[in-house]
Design an enzyme around this catalytic site. Structure first.
Site, PDB file in Angstrom:
ATOM      1  N   LYS A   1      -2.133  -2.197   7.375  1.00 59.09           N
ATOM      2  CA  LYS A   1      -3.277  -2.064   7.854  1.00 59.09           C
ATOM      3  C   LYS A   1      -3.717  -2.346   9.218  1.00 59.09           C
ATOM      4  CE  LYS A   1      -7.748  -1.143   5.172  1.00 59.09           C
ATOM      5  NZ  LYS A   1      -8.570  -1.719   4.171  1.00 59.09           N
TER       6      LYS A   1
ATOM      7  N   TYR B   1      -9.664 -11.363  -6.324  1.00 60.05           N
ATOM      8  CA  TYR B   1      -8.755 -11.503  -7.465  1.00 60.05           C
ATOM      9  C   TYR B   1      -9.178 -12.820  -8.388  1.00 60.05           C
ATOM     10  CZ  TYR B   1      -6.346  -7.652  -5.349  1.00 60.05           C
ATOM     11  OH  TYR B   1      -6.228  -6.585  -4.647  1.00 60.05           O
TER      12      TYR B   1
ATOM     13  N   HIS C   1      -4.014  -9.350   4.033  1.00 64.13           N
ATOM     14  CA  HIS C   1      -5.516  -9.310   3.938  1.00 64.13           C
ATOM     15  C   HIS C   1      -5.984 -10.358   5.232  1.00 64.13           C
ATOM     16  CE1 HIS C   1      -6.370  -8.499  -0.462  1.00 64.13           C
ATOM     17  NE2 HIS C   1      -6.175  -7.457   0.281  1.00 64.13           N
TER      18      HIS C   1
ATOM     19  N   ARG D   1      -0.885  -2.392  -6.621  1.00 53.45           N
ATOM     20  CA  ARG D   1      -1.139  -3.571  -5.529  1.00 53.45           C
ATOM     21  C   ARG D   1      -1.902  -4.470  -6.174  1.00 53.45           C
ATOM     22  NH1 ARG D   1      -1.202  -4.786  -0.098  1.00 53.45           N
ATOM     23  NH2 ARG D   1      -3.236  -5.263   0.680  1.00 53.45           N
TER      24      ARG D   1
ATOM     25  N   ARG E   1       0.649  -1.123   0.008  1.00 49.92           N
ATOM     26  CA  ARG E   1      -0.037   0.009   0.167  1.00 49.92           C
ATOM     27  C   ARG E   1       0.961   1.181   0.131  1.00 49.92           C
ATOM     28  NH1 ARG E   1      -2.154  -3.671   3.924  1.00 49.92           N
ATOM     29  NH2 ARG E   1      -4.202  -4.164   3.348  1.00 49.92           N
TER      30      ARG E   1
ATOM     31  N   HIS F   1      -2.712   2.506  -5.924  1.00 43.79           N
ATOM     32  CA  HIS F   1      -3.387   1.069  -5.457  1.00 43.79           C
ATOM     33  C   HIS F   1      -3.324   0.188  -6.502  1.00 43.79           C
ATOM     34  CE1 HIS F   1      -4.924  -0.788  -1.907  1.00 43.79           C
ATOM     35  NE2 HIS F   1      -5.931  -1.251  -2.610  1.00 43.79           N
TER      36      HIS F   1
END
Length: 195
Positions: free
Chosen positions: A71, A176, A167, A144, A46, A141
């Site tokens: 995150k 994805y 994640h 990514r 990120r 982004h």
């Protein structure tokens, strides 16, 4: 009275093809900017993670990048490609400084001597997209998303991609699956198997 929850439309992530990534990175002449965008794509970072990278986070012996402030402040490791490492070494020869500490930021602003700002990197991406002649909308982004999509198309399993991206939920990573390039994977419709 119950108020119904708003439903948000889920959009598939946009990504650049490998050829577009090559054109994008090839169009950047300023070494620091090339090192930053290459690192984002190469490890699926990120933009907030790349500005917080410390010198010690580039683990060249193990060929991985340590993400400390992901995150929700999660820590993880992601890939360090050989090509990325070469660009980072070239960058450090040109922009590095003496008497550095391993905990110093990797990418600092020349003017402020502080970590680069997210907005500055976003502007670099905007300029680079135009210079590369890419007409689709693409943000930092998008690099990514491109990383994850290219791994998926290369046959890397979803759990590994989940770990590399940091994640928490596999459902987030499973988006994805919808952007896989079935032609690359040589998958045919059952209809085409009829004789």
């Amino acid at each position: 009275m119950r108020i119904p929850r708003l439903r948000y439309d889920k959009h598939l992530p946009s990504y650049l093809t490998k050829e577009e990534i090559k054109r994008l990175l090839g169009s950047i002449t300023y070494l620091k900017h090339k090192a930053i965008l290459t690192t984002i794509y190469s490890g699926g970072l990120r933009v907030s993670e790349v500005v917080n990278l410390r010198i010690a986070d580039i683990m060249s012996k193990e060929m991985k990048i340590r993400i400390r402030n992901g995150k929700r402040n999660k820590e993880r490791y992601t890939l360090l490609s050989q090509k990325n490492l070469e660009i980072l070494r070239e960058y450090w020869i040109k922009f590095g400084y003496k008497n550095y500490q391993p905990d110093d930021y990797l990418f600092i602003s020349r003017q402020t001597k502080k970590p680069m700002k997210v907005r500055g990197i976003e502007l670099v991406m905007d300029k680079s997209i135009k210079k590369a002649g890419i007409t689709r909308n693409a943000t930092v982004h998008t690099l990514r998303h491109s990383f994850a999509t290219h791994l998926m198309n290369g046959g890397v399993d979803l759990r590994t991609i989940q770990a590399l991206l940091g994640h928490s939920n596999i459902k987030t990573t499973s988006i994805y699956l919808h952007v896989m390039d079935y032609e690359i994977l040589n998958i045919k419709s059952p209809l085409d198997t009829f004789e």
